[in-house]
Design an enzyme around this catalytic site. Structure first.
Site: not given
Length: 347
Positions: A62, A64-65, A172, A174-175, A208, A259, A310
């Site tokens: 996340g 260094d994408k 993830s 967010n997709t 993951k 975080g 984070s």
């Protein structure tokens, strides 16, 4: 140097989060953040997958994408660095704003949506890189893909020569629909096809997973990973849950929470995963790590390696050295000669 970092962090904390991230990447690329020359305590040396790492503290995917600065990141003192998530095609990700600091909670909410420059651009950077350290590559699927499993296969086939370990990110939030790939049949097909394309002599293959996985979902995930002889699981990604203790103004934003507020949940899911895995393969603990005590808790819950991201938003790169110092002290306090001796101590 610590004073310089403190001033830089103070400035970056007042800048838009995505701009601050871009500035941090630029500073690393230009060598403005000097390497940490201090050797790690011998107790932190970690042997895993036939490799020896100086310490078990890693940078999560996340940051260094696009594989721009893995060596500079290793120089900050990480034992391993994970780049990505890499997708086959370039994509802009979700609309901005999509990254939010929660300073009162030491947390972050993101709904990035795998923005990135695409597989071939990342490959172009890695082809000319002299291999050093331990660098993993995290791969995912494009948002509008018609065959998401094939996206993982395509990324794995291209990235495998450049990876010290390879991660299939199926968690993830967010997709839309991506977490469906954690289901038993879908995950089995994905891992089987990836394994076929990378071959038996490939670097370690990991998955993951989400910290929001239910007991039944964990049963299925671990069963598939054991059946497919997967080399490890990263527990976990960001969470869609929202602890009632959150106080920051952006606590209601949509996306994945990471975080400090994620620490308790992700560690408990790590522990439940470790009990199911029964030491058949290593686990990486990720989510909420901001201190040596946090890293130690992950290790005692079953993690052989620990990742963070984070916490760097709030404390900067000097955090890495502090975590390693604190972890070594905790191992010594409890009579452990090495990280390996402490793995799973609380199971």
């Amino acid at each position: 140097m610590a004073v310089w970092y403190t001033l830089a962090n103070l400035y970056l904390s007042r800048v838009d989060p995505e701009r601050a991230h871009a500035l941090a990447l630029k500073a690393l690329a230009k060598g403005w953040l000097p390497a940490d020359p201090k050797p790690d305590p011998p107790s932190l040396e970690t042997h895993i997958w036939g490799k020896t790492l100086p310490n078990p503290i890693g940078l999560a995917a996340g940051f260094d994408k696009n594989g721009e600065v893995p060596d500079a990141l290793l120089g900050l003192g990480f034992g391993l660095v994970e780049i990505g998530s890499v997708t086959p095609q370039p994509q802009p990700g979700n609309d901005q704003p999509r990254l939010f600091r929660l300073p009162a909670d030491r947390g972050v909410i993101n709904r990035m949506g795998f923005p990135g420059q695409g597989l071939m651009t990342v490959r172009g950077r890695l082809v000319g890189r002299k291999r050093r350290g331990f660098v993993g590559i995290n791969v995912g699927a494009n948002k509008n893909s018609q065959d998401r499993v094939q996206d993982y296969v395509a990324c794995a086939a291209v990235m495998v020569p450049h990876a010290d370990y390879l991660v299939c990110n199926v968690s993830s939030p967010n997709t839309p629909g991506l977490r469906d790939l954690q289901g038993r049949a879908a995950l089995a097909e994905l891992l089987r096809r990836v394994r076929e394309v990378i071959g038996v002599k490939a670097p370690p293959l990991l998955v993951k997973i989400s910290p929001d996985a239910t007991e039944d979902e964990l049963d299925d995930i671990v069963a598939v990973c054991r059946d497919q002889r997967i080399d490890g699981i990263i527990v976990g990604n960001t969470t869609l849950s929202r602890p009632p203790s959150l106080r920051s103004a952006h606590r209601g934003e949509a996306g994945g929470l990471s975080g400090a507020p994620l620490m308790a949940l992700s560690t408990e899911v790590l522990r439940r995963t470790a009990r199911r895995v029964e030491r058949q393969f290593p686990l990486i603990g990720c989510g909420g790590v901001g201190s040596g005590a946090d890293a130690y808790a992950k290790i005692r819950a079953g993690a052989s390696l620990v990742q963070l991201y984070s916490a760097l938003v709030f404390e900067g790169p000097t955090l890495v050295r502090r975590i390693k110092r604190e972890l070594a002290a905790l191992l010594a306090r409890d009579g452990f000669a090495s990280v390996k001796d402490a793995v799973g101590a609380d199971l």
